[in-house]
Design an enzyme around this catalytic site. Structure first.
Site, PDB file in Angstrom:
ATOM      1  N   HIS A  34      -5.478  -4.604   0.705  1.00 39.37           N
ATOM      2  CA  HIS A  34      -5.429  -3.570  -0.242  1.00 39.37           C
ATOM      3  C   HIS A  34      -5.956  -3.779  -1.476  1.00 39.37           C
ATOM      4  O   HIS A  34      -5.969  -2.814  -2.590  1.00 39.37           O
ATOM      5  CB  HIS A  34      -4.166  -2.751  -0.181  1.00 39.37           C
ATOM      6  CG  HIS A  34      -3.805  -1.958   1.033  1.00 39.37           C
ATOM      7  ND1 HIS A  34      -4.402  -0.856   1.370  1.00 39.37           N
ATOM      8  CD2 HIS A  34      -3.013  -2.219   1.981  1.00 39.37           C
ATOM      9  CE1 HIS A  34      -4.008  -0.522   2.510  1.00 39.37           C
ATOM     10  NE2 HIS A  34      -2.894  -1.345   3.267  1.00 39.37           N
TER      11      HIS A  34
ATOM     12  N   SER B 127       0.814  -1.151  -0.067  1.00 44.80           N
ATOM     13  CA  SER B 127      -0.012  -0.007  -0.074  1.00 44.80           C
ATOM     14  C   SER B 127       0.842   1.262   0.040  1.00 44.80           C
ATOM     15  O   SER B 127       0.265   2.256  -0.457  1.00 44.80           O
ATOM     16  CB  SER B 127      -0.995  -0.008   1.291  1.00 44.80           C
ATOM     17  OG  SER B 127      -0.268   0.037   2.490  1.00 44.80           O
TER      18      SER B 127
ATOM     19  N   LYS C 225     -11.474  -1.498   4.511  1.00 48.45           N
ATOM     20  CA  LYS C 225     -11.035  -0.716   3.443  1.00 48.45           C
ATOM     21  C   LYS C 225     -12.084  -0.592   2.458  1.00 48.45           C
ATOM     22  O   LYS C 225     -13.181   0.015   2.390  1.00 48.45           O
ATOM     23  CB  LYS C 225      -9.723  -1.124   3.031  1.00 48.45           C
ATOM     24  CG  LYS C 225      -8.679  -1.043   4.091  1.00 48.45           C
ATOM     25  CD  LYS C 225      -7.296  -1.492   3.649  1.00 48.45           C
ATOM     26  CE  LYS C 225      -6.188  -0.853   4.692  1.00 48.45           C
ATOM     27  NZ  LYS C 225      -6.383  -1.654   5.816  1.00 48.45           N
TER      28      LYS C 225
END
Length: 421
Positions: free
Chosen positions: A232, A204, A263
């Site tokens: 991610h 990330s 996320k």
């Protein structure tokens, strides 16, 4: 001969100044330019990335958020909010405790089945966060495998490092995405040694991607298990949001896929997806699972709605990728030192912690633009940066305003521009 006095030390004569110790610890962070300030904000429901900032004394100030990990804005999606409201009124707020005692609501079972299906695995297990899922799984797995050696990418997340350290097993750190180095380390171990290769799919801070198929080839060659952190990437890539492993059609070759629910899925929590036998081992042996209050069913209901929606819809993924590409082009055209990648992460290199913090402060105070500086230990010293995560709701006008603000600040601070493409 001198007399050794073993009598207790008089506490009054040898006091530890605890306040001084703590003050020095914080002063070191200030001196290094990496003291962290948590910005006091509230997101505006249904209007994100617009938010309100409460820093200062003049009441809330409107800002635009550029560093959220709610990559697809699913935390604002009507389906997600509605599902959470329904669950709140149906089952109440909390889970009632650990899964074993009172927290195994049917929603947990449904979500685990959905996540197992998403990754093509026979089982999945929920945790309270992605950090906990990494730490609990890696530390437990290595303890179960006698003499296990874990091969860890040097840029793995702190939670993976913590899990490996807490396992007490031997570890070998290979250079980032360096297959030759990984094979060299694997080949040096005995053939009958249990082995586990731990890596991420999307890193990330740089936005680069692991060569998963090639890592799996090495795992096959040296009889190693594989552990892929997809936090991610889940929701972001693949036809149904299964991550890079789904996009590259290698999910069946990865032993354990780990992901987050906080996320791209927009809520909270973590999980692993793998063979049901491994799930049974982790759920039976991992303290980080056994002794932790389970996720609130309200949160689980929201995640369940998000996962199901992103299995069907690619609209959010496509809009996000388009905006990430557009912002990278604007940065390049403006001569800003963007770190180019093929993913949704848009890092802007600064290379100095104090300057990174100052740029962030100016953006917030003068332009109403919020982005946090990324400093050591998250990234190596000398590679401090600003990390932008454009989402599907960031408009072209917002991107142009951001780019213009950065150009002005870069000039004001006499920072080096990159050569425009």
């Amino acid at each position: 001969m001198a007399r050794l006095d073993h009598s207790p030390t008089n506490g009054a004569d040898c006091k530890v100044n605890y306040d001084l110790v703590f003050d020095k610890a914080i002063d070191r962070l200030h001196a290094e330019g990496r003291y962290r300030v948590f910005i006091d904000i509230l997101r505006n429901k249904g209007k994100f990335p617009n938010a309100r900032c409460f820093a200062g004394h003049n009441g809330p100030k409107p800002i635009t958020v550029w560093c959220s990990n709610d990559y697809l804005c699913m935390g604002q999606h009507p389906r997600v909010i509605s599902a959470m409201e329904d669950a709140l009124h149906d089952v109440g707020a909390g889970s009632g405790g650990t899964r074993n005692i009172g927290g195994n609501t049917h929603l947990h079972v449904e979500l685990e089945n959905e996540l197992a299906s998403l990754h093509g695995k026979s089982g999945a297990l929920l945790f309270t966060s992605g950090y906990v899922s990494n730490e609990a799984t890696l530390s437990t797995l290595a303890k179960i495998l006698p003499g296990c050696v874990i091969y860890s990418d040097e840029l793995n997340h702190a939670s993976m490092i913590a899990g490996i350290r807490n396992s007490g097993c031997e570890k070998r750190v290979f250079r980032h995405n360096d297959l030759e180095h990984l094979e060299e380390l694997l080949a040096a171990s005995d053939a009958d040694t249990p082995k586990l290769i731990a890596f991420e799919s999307v890193y990330s801070m740089d936005g680069d991607i692991a060569p998963i198929a090639d890592i799996c080839d090495l795992a096959d060659k040296y009889n190693a298990l594989t552990y892929c952190d997809e936090v991610h990437a889940v929701g972001m890539y693949g036809e149904h949001g299964g991550g890079i492993t789904q996009r590259d059609a290698v999910a069946d070759r990865v032993t354990i896929i780990e992901g987050t629910l906080g996320k791209a899925f927009g809520v909270m929590g973590g999980y692993i997806a793998t063979d049901q036998k491994i799930i049974d081992v982790i759920r039976s042996y991992a303290p980080g699972f056994i002794f932790t209050t389970s996720l609130s069913p309200v949160l689980v209901a929201g995640v369940l709605a998000a996962v199901r929606h992103l299995k069907e819809s690619s609209e959010e993924r496509e809009a996000q990728q388009a905006n990430a590409s557009a912002l990278k082009r604007m940065f390049v055209d403006a001569g800003l030192p963007v770190m180019l990648s093929d993913t949704h992460i848009v890092p802007l290199m600064v290379g100095d912690p104090v300057k990174a913090k100052k740029i962030s402060d100016i953006l917030l105070a003068e332009y109403g633009i919020y982005v946090q500086p990324i400093n050591f230990p998250t990234v190596p010293r000398g590679t401090e940066r600003l990390r932008f995560t454009p989402g599907p709701q960031h408009s072209e006008e917002m991107m142009r305003e951001l780019t213009q603000a950065l150009v002005e600040i870069w000039g004001r601070m006499e920072l080096r521009f990159a050569k425009a493409a």
